[in-house]
Enzyme design. Sequence first.
Site, PDB file in Angstrom:
ATOM      1  N   LYS A 127      -2.773  -8.082  -8.245  1.00 47.52           N
ATOM      2  CA  LYS A 127      -3.638  -7.802  -7.093  1.00 47.52           C
ATOM      3  C   LYS A 127      -2.962  -6.752  -6.213  1.00 47.52           C
ATOM      4  O   LYS A 127      -2.065  -7.065  -5.443  1.00 47.52           O
ATOM      5  CB  LYS A 127      -3.889  -9.059  -6.258  1.00 47.52           C
ATOM      6  CG  LYS A 127      -4.985  -8.810  -5.217  1.00 47.52           C
ATOM      7  CD  LYS A 127      -4.883  -9.678  -3.997  1.00 47.52           C
ATOM      8  CE  LYS A 127      -3.872  -9.190  -3.002  1.00 47.52           C
ATOM      9  NZ  LYS A 127      -4.234  -7.913  -2.334  1.00 47.52           N
ATOM     10  N   PRO A 128      -3.409  -5.511  -6.310  1.00 49.03           N
ATOM     11  CA  PRO A 128      -2.852  -4.482  -5.425  1.00 49.03           C
ATOM     12  C   PRO A 128      -3.330  -4.692  -3.983  1.00 49.03           C
ATOM     13  O   PRO A 128      -4.239  -5.483  -3.729  1.00 49.03           O
ATOM     14  CB  PRO A 128      -3.422  -3.180  -5.976  1.00 49.03           C
ATOM     15  CG  PRO A 128      -4.020  -3.521  -7.305  1.00 49.03           C
ATOM     16  CD  PRO A 128      -4.378  -4.974  -7.262  1.00 49.03           C
TER      17      PRO A 128
ATOM     18  N   GLY B 223       6.089  -6.732  -0.291  1.00 48.89           N
ATOM     19  CA  GLY B 223       5.339  -6.618   0.952  1.00 48.89           C
ATOM     20  C   GLY B 223       6.202  -6.984   2.140  1.00 48.89           C
ATOM     21  O   GLY B 223       7.434  -6.885   2.091  1.00 48.89           O
TER      22      GLY B 223
ATOM     23  N   GLU C  48      10.267  -8.939  -2.759  1.00 45.26           N
ATOM     24  CA  GLU C  48      10.853  -7.644  -2.354  1.00 45.26           C
ATOM     25  C   GLU C  48      10.205  -7.284  -1.029  1.00 45.26           C
ATOM     26  O   GLU C  48       9.031  -6.912  -0.990  1.00 45.26           O
ATOM     27  CB  GLU C  48      10.566  -6.567  -3.410  1.00 45.26           C
ATOM     28  CG  GLU C  48      11.200  -6.837  -4.760  1.00 45.26           C
ATOM     29  CD  GLU C  48      12.688  -6.515  -4.783  1.00 45.26           C
ATOM     30  OE1 GLU C  48      13.198  -5.934  -3.806  1.00 45.26           O
ATOM     31  OE2 GLU C  48      13.345  -6.858  -5.784  1.00 45.26           O
ATOM     32  N   LEU C  49      10.964  -7.390   0.058  1.00 46.97           N
ATOM     33  CA  LEU C  49      10.358  -7.363   1.394  1.00 46.97           C
ATOM     34  C   LEU C  49      10.836  -6.171   2.223  1.00 46.97           C
ATOM     35  O   LEU C  49      11.332  -5.194   1.684  1.00 46.97           O
ATOM     36  CB  LEU C  49      10.631  -8.704   2.077  1.00 46.97           C
ATOM     37  CG  LEU C  49      10.298  -9.938   1.207  1.00 46.97           C
ATOM     38  CD1 LEU C  49      10.649 -11.229   1.937  1.00 46.97           C
ATOM     39  CD2 LEU C  49       8.849  -9.935   0.769  1.00 46.97           C
TER      40      LEU C  49
ATOM     41  N   TRP D 257       0.796  -1.233   0.000  1.00 48.37           N
ATOM     42  CA  TRP D 257       0.000   0.000   0.000  1.00 48.37           C
ATOM     43  C   TRP D 257       0.823   1.275   0.000  1.00 48.37           C
ATOM     44  O   TRP D 257       0.252   2.363  -0.062  1.00 48.37           O
ATOM     45  CB  TRP D 257      -0.941   0.028   1.225  1.00 48.37           C
ATOM     46  CG  TRP D 257      -0.303  -0.355   2.529  1.00 48.37           C
ATOM     47  CD1 TRP D 257      -0.409  -1.567   3.151  1.00 48.37           C
ATOM     48  CD2 TRP D 257       0.541   0.441   3.373  1.00 48.37           C
ATOM     49  NE1 TRP D 257       0.314  -1.578   4.321  1.00 48.37           N
ATOM     50  CE2 TRP D 257       0.911  -0.348   4.485  1.00 48.37           C
ATOM     51  CE3 TRP D 257       1.019   1.749   3.312  1.00 48.37           C
ATOM     52  CZ2 TRP D 257       1.734   0.113   5.511  1.00 48.37           C
ATOM     53  CZ3 TRP D 257       1.848   2.213   4.322  1.00 48.37           C
ATOM     54  CH2 TRP D 257       2.192   1.392   5.408  1.00 48.37           C
ATOM     55  N   ASN D 258       2.135   1.206   0.094  1.00 54.41           N
ATOM     56  CA  ASN D 258       2.861   2.466   0.319  1.00 54.41           C
ATOM     57  C   ASN D 258       3.069   3.287  -0.943  1.00 54.41           C
ATOM     58  O   ASN D 258       3.033   4.512  -0.895  1.00 54.41           O
ATOM     59  CB  ASN D 258       4.169   2.214   1.061  1.00 54.41           C
ATOM     60  CG  ASN D 258       5.086   1.281   0.330  1.00 54.41           C
ATOM     61  OD1 ASN D 258       4.646   0.315  -0.283  1.00 54.41           O
ATOM     62  ND2 ASN D 258       6.364   1.565   0.364  1.00 54.41           N
TER      63      ASN D 258
ATOM     64  N   CYS E 109       9.979   1.397   1.600  1.00 52.99           N
ATOM     65  CA  CYS E 109      10.789   0.250   2.017  1.00 52.99           C
ATOM     66  C   CYS E 109      12.231   0.671   2.246  1.00 52.99           C
ATOM     67  O   CYS E 109      12.904   0.143   3.123  1.00 52.99           O
ATOM     68  CB  CYS E 109      10.713  -0.854   0.986  1.00 52.99           C
ATOM     69  SG  CYS E 109      11.187  -0.304  -0.649  1.00 52.99           S
TER      70      CYS E 109
ATOM     71  N   GLU F  33      11.254  -3.397  11.753  1.00 57.14           N
ATOM     72  CA  GLU F  33      10.819  -2.366  10.806  1.00 57.14           C
ATOM     73  C   GLU F  33       9.743  -1.493  11.456  1.00 57.14           C
ATOM     74  O   GLU F  33       8.832  -2.005  12.110  1.00 57.14           O
ATOM     75  CB  GLU F  33      10.258  -3.032   9.548  1.00 57.14           C
ATOM     76  CG  GLU F  33       9.954  -2.050   8.442  1.00 57.14           C
ATOM     77  CD  GLU F  33       9.481  -2.723   7.154  1.00 57.14           C
ATOM     78  OE1 GLU F  33       8.590  -3.588   7.225  1.00 57.14           O
ATOM     79  OE2 GLU F  33      10.017  -2.381   6.084  1.00 57.14           O
TER      80      GLU F  33
HETATM   81  P1  NAD Z   1       1.749  -7.173   3.382  1.00 57.21           P
HETATM   82  O1  NAD Z   1       2.759  -8.233   3.350  1.00 57.21           O
HETATM   83  O2  NAD Z   1       0.815  -7.074   4.518  1.00 57.21           O
HETATM   84  O3  NAD Z   1       0.813  -7.243   2.073  1.00 57.21           O
HETATM   85  C1  NAD Z   1       1.354  -7.212   0.764  1.00 57.21           C
HETATM   86  C2  NAD Z   1       0.360  -7.838  -0.201  1.00 57.21           C
HETATM   87  O4  NAD Z   1       0.236  -9.231   0.082  1.00 57.21           O
HETATM   88  C3  NAD Z   1      -1.051  -7.262  -0.133  1.00 57.21           C
HETATM   89  O5  NAD Z   1      -1.534  -7.107  -1.449  1.00 57.21           O
HETATM   90  C4  NAD Z   1      -1.819  -8.367   0.601  1.00 57.21           C
HETATM   91  O6  NAD Z   1      -3.205  -8.390   0.311  1.00 57.21           O
HETATM   92  C5  NAD Z   1      -1.134  -9.600   0.076  1.00 57.21           C
HETATM   93  N1  NAD Z   1      -1.276 -10.808   0.903  1.00 57.21           N
HETATM   94  C6  NAD Z   1      -1.525 -10.897   2.236  1.00 57.21           C
HETATM   95  N2  NAD Z   1      -1.520 -12.187   2.618  1.00 57.21           N
HETATM   96  C7  NAD Z   1      -1.280 -12.941   1.517  1.00 57.21           C
HETATM   97  C8  NAD Z   1      -1.149 -14.342   1.281  1.00 57.21           C
HETATM   98  N3  NAD Z   1      -1.249 -15.246   2.258  1.00 57.21           N
HETATM   99  N4  NAD Z   1      -0.879 -14.752   0.015  1.00 57.21           N
HETATM  100  C9  NAD Z   1      -0.751 -13.861  -0.991  1.00 57.21           C
HETATM  101  N5  NAD Z   1      -0.873 -12.529  -0.817  1.00 57.21           N
HETATM  102  C10 NAD Z   1      -1.129 -12.060   0.419  1.00 57.21           C
HETATM  103  O7  NAD Z   1       2.571  -5.815   3.193  1.00 57.21           O
HETATM  104  P2  NAD Z   1       2.030  -4.326   3.298  1.00 57.21           P
HETATM  105  O8  NAD Z   1       1.711  -4.034   4.718  1.00 57.21           O
HETATM  106  O9  NAD Z   1       0.998  -4.095   2.247  1.00 57.21           O
HETATM  107  O10 NAD Z   1       3.316  -3.498   2.842  1.00 57.21           O
HETATM  108  C11 NAD Z   1       4.295  -3.042   3.719  1.00 57.21           C
HETATM  109  C12 NAD Z   1       5.522  -3.910   3.617  1.00 57.21           C
HETATM  110  O11 NAD Z   1       5.990  -3.919   2.273  1.00 57.21           O
HETATM  111  C13 NAD Z   1       6.684  -3.391   4.438  1.00 57.21           C
HETATM  112  O12 NAD Z   1       7.292  -4.461   5.116  1.00 57.21           O
HETATM  113  C14 NAD Z   1       7.636  -2.823   3.387  1.00 57.21           C
HETATM  114  O13 NAD Z   1       8.976  -2.802   3.779  1.00 57.21           O
HETATM  115  C15 NAD Z   1       7.403  -3.734   2.252  1.00 57.21           C
HETATM  116  N6  NAD Z   1       7.812  -3.118   0.992  1.00 57.21           N
HETATM  117  C16 NAD Z   1       8.942  -3.597   0.368  1.00 57.21           C
HETATM  118  C17 NAD Z   1       9.381  -3.000  -0.811  1.00 57.21           C
HETATM  119  C18 NAD Z   1      10.619  -3.478  -1.530  1.00 57.21           C
HETATM  120  O14 NAD Z   1      10.819  -3.114  -2.684  1.00 57.21           O
HETATM  121  N7  NAD Z   1      11.471  -4.259  -0.903  1.00 57.21           N
HETATM  122  C19 NAD Z   1       8.654  -1.930  -1.361  1.00 57.21           C
HETATM  123  C20 NAD Z   1       7.525  -1.490  -0.683  1.00 57.21           C
HETATM  124  C21 NAD Z   1       7.093  -2.088   0.487  1.00 57.21           C
END
Ligand code: NAD
Length: 473
Positions: free
Chosen positions: A160-161, A209, A231-232, A136-137, A265, A362
């Site tokens: 899927k956003p 995520g 990418e976490l 979501w960021n 991130c 984080e």
């Molecule tokens: P999140 O992991 O909660 O969700 C990310 C996505 O995964 C969402 O679309 C969500 O609906 C989906 N999802 C949730 N459970 C799932 C499952 N079991 N199977 C498949 N998909 C599933 O992350 P968030 O809170 O949306 O984003 C924040 C995180 O993202 C932070 O940790 C941040 O550091 C990371 N991030 C990393 C980068 C990078 O490039 N490394 C860039 C941006 C954000």
Amino acid sequence: MTEASSLPLRNPRTGAHDGDLPITPAAEVAALGQQLRQAQQGWEQQSIEQRCACLSALADALASRREAFMQVLLDDTGRWHESAIEVDGTIAAIRRWAAQAPAVLAEKPAQAEAIGFISSQQTWVAYPVVGIISPWNFPLMLTLIDAVPALAAGCSILAKPSEVTSRFVPLLREALAEAGLGEVFKLVTGAGATGQAVIEASDQICFTGSVATGRKVGEACARRFIPASLELGGKDPALVLSDANIDNAARALAWGSFVNGGQSCMSIERVYVEAPVAEAFTAALVREVSALTLNCEDPAQGQIGPVIAASQVELVRGQLADAKARGARALTGGELVERGGVWCPPTVLVDVDDSMAVVRDESFASVLPVIVVKDEAEAVARANATEFGLSAAVFCGDAQRAERIARQLHAGGISINDACLTGMVQTAEKQSFKLSGMGGSRMGTASIRRFVRARALLINNGTASPWWFPPAA
Ligand code: NAD
């Protein structure tokens, strides 16, 4: 019990539930996967130039809807300036891919060594359906950052956003249709269950995520034997050495830690400063950070937007309370501001130690702990004492020393005398280290190679091979 068909949308500025997000049923996700698999065959057969013409048309379609995209991103994220940067940066990235991809794909894998009667041909073969699961960021940018090079490579896309920030989906569908990409790029909406359905329907996954979800996604992909680019999260450190330009370091870190309210991130989330300059640096940082204001009244005024995801509020509140209870002092900010939505005022923390959650885990918020170290070796050791390895920054007056220090850091992207450059300069290849991710570079031209497999045609020119069994009598 019947399955929910929609999710509430929360406006981060007001905290109000002001819309509903339809959940795409799993059966529909599977059917879309099948449709994409069919449509992809014709897409891959088009020339790379034809595919890139569609990508240029997509950039035009986004540009002609620039204000509309900014408005839906504002509704979902509560910030305005970053929404402009996000839309403009996405359009520029699409144009860059459209210009670069033909040359990248023209490079074929190295020819096999010629063996007399055997010749070879090497080609790239695209993965049919690439699934994108994004956070979501930066909702638009992180949905398209992998999708565009994958489309250029000849793949189709099932995206899927995040359920937190999906308001841009109808507009993007419109832009995709206008660009002639509607049949090869499908968007679905929902939360984790929809993400799981995307994994089931895809041949490769690009996930951005959290580490916790990334682990589940990686495991699900491993069960299906499909590649996953993960990418976490991160806990990016900055090292400020005693010969650094202190004013520049303070300005760069005020930006690199607090832009997008720290919800990037590659935000800097820890600073290790050498003792001789600690006082001067901290004073300069506080001066810079004190000038930043919240955008509570007017989204276009002030640098700090609201906490975007409701789930982050308690996490940040808990980290601040834990740090303070254990002796940390906030030199700026320190308390969340609630105006319907919740804002985290830019917070510089001192008197912190590495055992505190705010230093270890984080935060993904505008919180920056500053830690004094005795020398370079201690700074490097403490910067590396983390399970993450996304990016880092080194501030140092001596270029050779800066590079030497940067090479000791366990991270994939290191900015020198600046911060967060990996977010702004997407042409340099980098990978995520440790728990921050897995897979090839999403930056630079190597990104496109993630979406093709090399196929070798090995052709016997009609000669009876010496390797065969002797002919039967
Ligand atoms: P999140 O992991 O909660 O969700 C990310 C996505 O995964 C969402 O679309 C969500 O609906 C989906 N999802 C949730 N459970 C799932 C499952 N079991 N199977 C498949 N998909 C599933 O992350 P968030 O809170 O949306 O984003 C924040 C995180 O993202 C932070 O940790 C941040 O550091 C990371 N991030 C990393 C980068 C990078 O490039 N490394 C860039 C941006 C954000």
